[in-house]
Enzyme design. Sequence first.
Site, PDB file in Angstrom:
ATOM      1  N   LEU A 326       0.775  -1.220   0.230  1.00  0.00           N
ATOM      2  CA  LEU A 326      -0.016   0.050  -0.076  1.00  0.00           C
ATOM      3  C   LEU A 326       0.865   1.242  -0.095  1.00  0.00           C
ATOM      4  O   LEU A 326       1.861   1.435   0.803  1.00  0.00           O
ATOM      5  CB  LEU A 326      -0.924   0.001   1.096  1.00  0.00           C
ATOM      6  CG  LEU A 326      -2.225   1.150   1.214  1.00  0.00           C
ATOM      7  CD1 LEU A 326      -3.035   0.715   0.115  1.00  0.00           C
ATOM      8  CD2 LEU A 326      -2.761   1.177   2.428  1.00  0.00           C
ATOM      9  N   GLU A 327       0.606   2.158  -0.865  1.00  0.00           N
ATOM     10  CA  GLU A 327       1.188   3.413  -0.884  1.00  0.00           C
ATOM     11  C   GLU A 327       0.716   4.373   0.074  1.00  0.00           C
ATOM     12  O   GLU A 327      -0.540   4.289   0.512  1.00  0.00           O
ATOM     13  CB  GLU A 327       1.123   4.051  -2.127  1.00  0.00           C
ATOM     14  CG  GLU A 327       1.854   5.485  -2.413  1.00  0.00           C
ATOM     15  CD  GLU A 327       1.783   5.900  -4.024  1.00  0.00           C
ATOM     16  OE1 GLU A 327       2.300   6.986  -4.162  1.00  0.00           O
ATOM     17  OE2 GLU A 327       0.608   5.675  -4.450  1.00  0.00           O
ATOM     18  N   LEU A 328       1.643   4.906   0.837  1.00  0.00           N
ATOM     19  CA  LEU A 328       1.232   5.788   2.110  1.00  0.00           C
ATOM     20  C   LEU A 328       1.278   7.368   1.423  1.00  0.00           C
ATOM     21  O   LEU A 328       1.583   7.575   0.457  1.00  0.00           O
ATOM     22  CB  LEU A 328       2.292   5.565   3.142  1.00  0.00           C
ATOM     23  CG  LEU A 328       2.784   4.394   3.687  1.00  0.00           C
ATOM     24  CD1 LEU A 328       3.590   4.126   4.731  1.00  0.00           C
ATOM     25  CD2 LEU A 328       1.231   3.376   4.003  1.00  0.00           C
TER      26      LEU A 328
END
Length: 857
Positions: A326-328
Amino acid sequence: MSRVPMRLGLFAFFLFLVQPAWSQAPKYESVVGYPLGERIASSYDIRRYMETLERETDRVKLVHQGESYERRPLVAAIITSPANHERLDEIQAGAQRLGDPRLGEAEIDDQPAVLWFGGSIHGFELSGSDGLTRLMEELATSEDEEVLEWLENTVVIIDPTLNPDGRDAFAMFNHRRIGREANPSQKDWSNDFDGWDALGFRTSHYFFDINRDWFAHTHPETRERMSLIQSWRPQVVIDAHEMGHDTEFYFDPPTGPRNPHFPDFAWDWFEDFGAAYADAFDEAGAEYTKRDIFNYFYPAYTTSWGSYQGAVGMLYEQGSTRGLALELSDGSVRHFRQAVEQQYITARAAVRLASEERARLLEDYLAGHQSALDEGRSGVRRYILTPDADPQILAETVAMLKRNGIEVSRLSESVRLRGLRDREGNSVGTRALPANSYVIEAEQPRNRLIRVLLEPDAPVPEDFLAEARERVDRGENPRFYDITAWSLPLLFDLQAFSSTSGANLPTEPVTEKPRVGGELPDADYAWLLDGRQTAAIPLAHRLRNAGYRVAVSPRAFEAGGERFSRGTVIIRRGGQDEGLEQQLADLVAEYDLMAHGVDSGRTSGGDLPALGGAETFHLAPGKIALLAEQPMHPYSFGWAWHTLDQAYRLDSTVLRVESVAGTRLESFSTIVIADTFSAAALAERLGEDGQERLKRWVRDGGNLVVIGNAVDLVREQLELIGLEDAWATGDDEPPAHRIAVPGAFFETEIDERHWLSAGFDRAPRVMVNSNRIYRAPEGPPSPAQNAVIRYAGNLDAPVAGHVWEESLDKLPGGVFAWEQRVGSGRVVAFPEDLNFRGYWRGVDRLFLNAVVLGPSA
């Protein structure tokens, strides 16, 4: 070949044969085909690995605790050294003596510390299960000297999948949407889902957050685990979770507020474990936080409940990856394998500290239980639950207390006791307590759990309230984290007392769940099921749907020398089809009801002239439906579904919101619309055709029951009822600052002549857990509009819990239960969710009245 090499060869071969089995124990990847963190492990894969370890090592023993609703096994692993496995019974007995100093002197020198780890009780909080499986793999396979020492000094119980149904639902979702490589975009369909699906993955089969079920055990995922935990009395209880994606790893110590009954033992050891976790994260170069967000004020979630059991109950919260990546918000990507590793690092640090500080941990644990006994000899000495309550719910309460490790006894005769307070904390002096009252002595090891569950209120610390108010004024979450009142006598509508008297009482210990009735007596004229028994209403519904005539009395009366409450179910013998007696006997046994037989229809006393009088009404056969899916709130839907399907075994049909427009609703007598994320969104999802079909169905005789924000659907979009928003302001006034009540109890006033309040001999205390406050429309009284239960008109404070001044100004006279006739049908509206978590049992009868009696009243 010389004889010496031959002998050495044979000896080497012999050593190979007798090597400890654990040295050959397989790694996870070799059993399931992929390494931990590369794929979301299903509960089956984890269980398959556990079973392999049990077969191929002498460090692991499995305990099969039960099954989830979807029939997935609930399996825990007991991991310790082979030598400890040889004396598990002895170690378990030692753990019991540590947890109850009354059992005799506890030996500490050779007693291992017991740790219990639970993983991913929220199904889509994935890394806890995999991180604990990684720990299990190391403990079962490593030959490192330090790990071997841990195994000698500890017994580690790992229950890696606390919620296998929710976990597997999300695992399947992710597996079906993953590409060749995991896509970290938050918009990728493997990471993107609506509110209904999100909470569905988080929860159990009935959409319950079972991390709020640890004292009530309304679900098998908590209930079936009680025996193992109670039998081992762990000194450490750890719950591995995940939280929002843009956060780092959280571990205890927690933030405030601290419940005044919270054990010092746990609070003191938070510092030691927190320091160990910080050292491990510093060594790994990983980010972490503590004393942030999470508090231990409310007793129902795993870690606080574990502390009230006498352990150090601790929480791990890993920043989520949703799926595998998951991209933060800062553009970096968190991978699932990183989250798994951090859960493992923390759990490993806990085992290391417990091993190194074993003696001090056990000594402090024992001292904590001794202080619990000492504290039970001062102040409130005992709590008493009298029989003046729904007998089935009272029996379930007693069984629940016993599952929590609390000792309960029963008065064998009536006694007079001094120093009494009622369930709200008001002094009532000395009075007689009837035989068969249940007594819970404070002087027992679970003293602090007893107090936190049975005391009427736990005041919120003033310093926390000041901070919470500042957050409210900034439009932020006040961070109560949960409800502020939960006393069992209020939740379950039990008549309860506490006493400062330590006088000896004539009691007998309760060893099994009390039985109420279950047998059908002889009756020449009719059988009666007293109105105090909530379960009489679902029995009546099922009996009527089976083809038998059933009536309900909305008035109290006397018959056959007994007094019967409002809402009593009447099953007359005459004119019924063959088989009535057997069917009724089966249902009475199933619901454990107390039935009475009478030989005449005559009554004496009360407001009912005869059992067949005009005041009674007969039930019509009926079918129940509930609306489901986005934008319904999964919790509220699940609570209603569970109340009908599991608690009271009533059949229902679940309708998808989008299907309403094309469904022939005429086959349903009642439709339940639970709380929704948005009334406007629900109206949009129904569409014009669905809205019109619902309105027409109500006007043609349908019984519509609405809960929470669904009240606004029938107020504003469908325009079926006339309730007015208490927060509404004039056109020239600024909008009101709507402030929610954080789960507090209030007094009410009840219309005792109305069918909806049947079964209530007194106005209930009810919980407000929202900002939804409505008033009856102005104008002259009308039989078509009824505020059946209102908040008391003179409210100046809650019975228990906290309320902000703005809400307290709006509540007096506000509507809790509303009925309005619409054409040939009706709408019953409940602004608060009276199926709350399956354990606000005191208002079950109100919901069942609305659903079952509504079509016939």
